[in-house]
Design a protein around this motif. Structure first.
Motif, PDB file in Angstrom:
ATOM      1  N   THR A 117       0.823  -1.209   0.000  1.00 19.10           N
ATOM      2  CA  THR A 117       0.000   0.000   0.000  1.00 19.10           C
ATOM      3  C   THR A 117       0.854   1.255   0.000  1.00 19.10           C
ATOM      4  O   THR A 117       0.508   2.262  -0.631  1.00 19.10           O
ATOM      5  CB  THR A 117      -0.927   0.000   1.231  1.00 19.10           C
ATOM      6  OG1 THR A 117      -1.734  -1.188   1.223  1.00 19.10           O
ATOM      7  CG2 THR A 117      -1.847   1.219   1.231  1.00 19.10           C
ATOM      8  N   SER A 173      -3.173   6.718  -1.243  1.00 16.06           N
ATOM      9  CA  SER A 173      -3.197   5.466  -0.477  1.00 16.06           C
ATOM     10  C   SER A 173      -4.476   5.363   0.343  1.00 16.06           C
ATOM     11  O   SER A 173      -5.073   4.278   0.467  1.00 16.06           O
ATOM     12  CB  SER A 173      -1.976   5.382   0.439  1.00 16.06           C
ATOM     13  OG  SER A 173      -0.780   5.422  -0.301  1.00 16.06           O
ATOM     14  N   GLU A 175      -7.341   6.601  -0.412  1.00 18.13           N
ATOM     15  CA  GLU A 175      -8.487   6.342  -1.285  1.00 18.13           C
ATOM     16  C   GLU A 175      -8.786   4.849  -1.362  1.00 18.13           C
ATOM     17  O   GLU A 175      -9.945   4.438  -1.425  1.00 18.13           O
ATOM     18  CB  GLU A 175      -8.224   6.897  -2.688  1.00 18.13           C
ATOM     19  CG  GLU A 175      -8.331   8.408  -2.811  1.00 18.13           C
ATOM     20  CD  GLU A 175      -9.765   8.914  -2.734  1.00 18.13           C
ATOM     21  OE1 GLU A 175     -10.695   8.100  -2.844  1.00 18.13           O
ATOM     22  OE2 GLU A 175      -9.943  10.130  -2.551  1.00 18.13           O
ATOM     23  N   SER A 176      -7.730   4.038  -1.357  1.00 16.70           N
ATOM     24  CA  SER A 176      -7.944   2.581  -1.416  1.00 16.70           C
ATOM     25  C   SER A 176      -8.613   2.076  -0.146  1.00 16.70           C
ATOM     26  O   SER A 176      -9.417   1.130  -0.194  1.00 16.70           O
ATOM     27  CB  SER A 176      -6.613   1.853  -1.643  1.00 16.70           C
ATOM     28  OG  SER A 176      -5.726   2.034  -0.555  1.00 16.70           O
ATOM     29  N   ASP A 179     -12.263   3.031  -0.550  1.00 16.54           N
ATOM     30  CA  ASP A 179     -12.918   2.156  -1.526  1.00 16.54           C
ATOM     31  C   ASP A 179     -13.185   0.769  -0.955  1.00 16.54           C
ATOM     32  O   ASP A 179     -14.136   0.094  -1.373  1.00 16.54           O
ATOM     33  CB  ASP A 179     -12.053   2.031  -2.786  1.00 16.54           C
ATOM     34  CG  ASP A 179     -11.952   3.342  -3.559  1.00 16.54           C
ATOM     35  OD1 ASP A 179     -12.798   4.232  -3.323  1.00 16.54           O
ATOM     36  OD2 ASP A 179     -11.025   3.477  -4.380  1.00 16.54           O
TER      37      ASP A 179
END
Length: 239
Positions: A117, A173, A175-176, A179
């Motif tokens: 990540t 990072s 954002e993942s 999500d």
């Protein structure tokens, strides 16, 4: 997921947080904004169990956590990335990350996923965190919190002291995480950045919540008025 009811936090006789209430549902991404001294960091630390609560109530996953320890809250799935990162500067990146797994919870986060990540940490794996850049330290602090496999991630001043380029990398990072459905509550001084990232915006002023709305229903003028207390000033002048 998190219910805060009439929360008061004090330093001696000073009420840093005054009667704060909020509800944060699973999967929410919430930005907590406000001027310096508004009570934001105090509220986050009280939620995480790093500060005692004077009065009020906290429920996490419908369980009472008002008087539980910070380690107990981590065990239940609530993790804090504190302001200033608070890493162990004489320990390596890997050693700091492993400290985050001291409280065991089931989940997919492990040290290799952290390095995937935050790929900028791979070459710094065995470097002492005191020798890292600000962005690398922030990535390490976030990674340490993720090592406990939290359901609810609290981030305090995530972009403080970082260059715009590094801030972009950190938010990419994050954002993942968003999500993937991680519930996130963060303090952010960059109002535009906060509004782009979050689904909800909560604004504090002098220890109180003065705005709590979906970000999509909130405009910049309304945020600015809440941030600086302009609504309160207008009411005082009318009265």
């Amino acid at each position: 997921m998190l219910s805060v009811s009439n929360l008061d936090v004090r330093y001696g006789q000073f009420r840093a947080v005054q009667g704060v209430s909020m509800e944060i549902a699973k999967g929410d991404v919430v930005s907590l904004i406000g001027a310096n001294g508004a009570g934001k960091s105090t509220l986050l630390r009280a939620i995480a169990g790093a500060l005692p609560i004077h009065s009020g109530r906290l429920l996490f996953k419908q369980q009472e956590i008002t008087n539980t320890s910070s380690s107990s809250r981590v065990q239940q799935g609530l993790s804090l990335v504190p302001e200033g990162r608070r890493l162990f500067s004489d320990m390596t990146v890997e050693e700091n990350l492993l400290l985050g797994s001291t409280v065991k919870r089931s989940g997919d986060w492990n040290i290799e996923r952290i390095f995937s990540t935050f790929p900028n940490l791979v070459k710094r794996r065995h470097a002492k965190t005191g020798n890292l850049s600000g962005g690398e330290q922030q990535a390490t602090a976030i990674g340490r919190a993720l090592m406990s496999n939290p359901d609810f991630l609290i981030l305090d001043e995530v972009s403080l002291g970082l260059s715009p380029l590094v801030v972009n990398q950190v938010y990419d990072s994050m954002e993942s995480l968003k999500d993937a459905g991680t519930t996130i509550l963060l303090v952010e001084q960059d109002l535009e950045r906060a509004m782009r990232f979050s689904k909800r915006t909560i604004c504090m002023l002098e220890g109180r919540v003065v705005l709590d709305k979906l970000t999509s229903d909130t405009n910049k003028e309304e945020i600015t008025q809440a941030y600086f207390g302009l609504h309160q000033s207008s009411k005082q002048e009318v009265s």
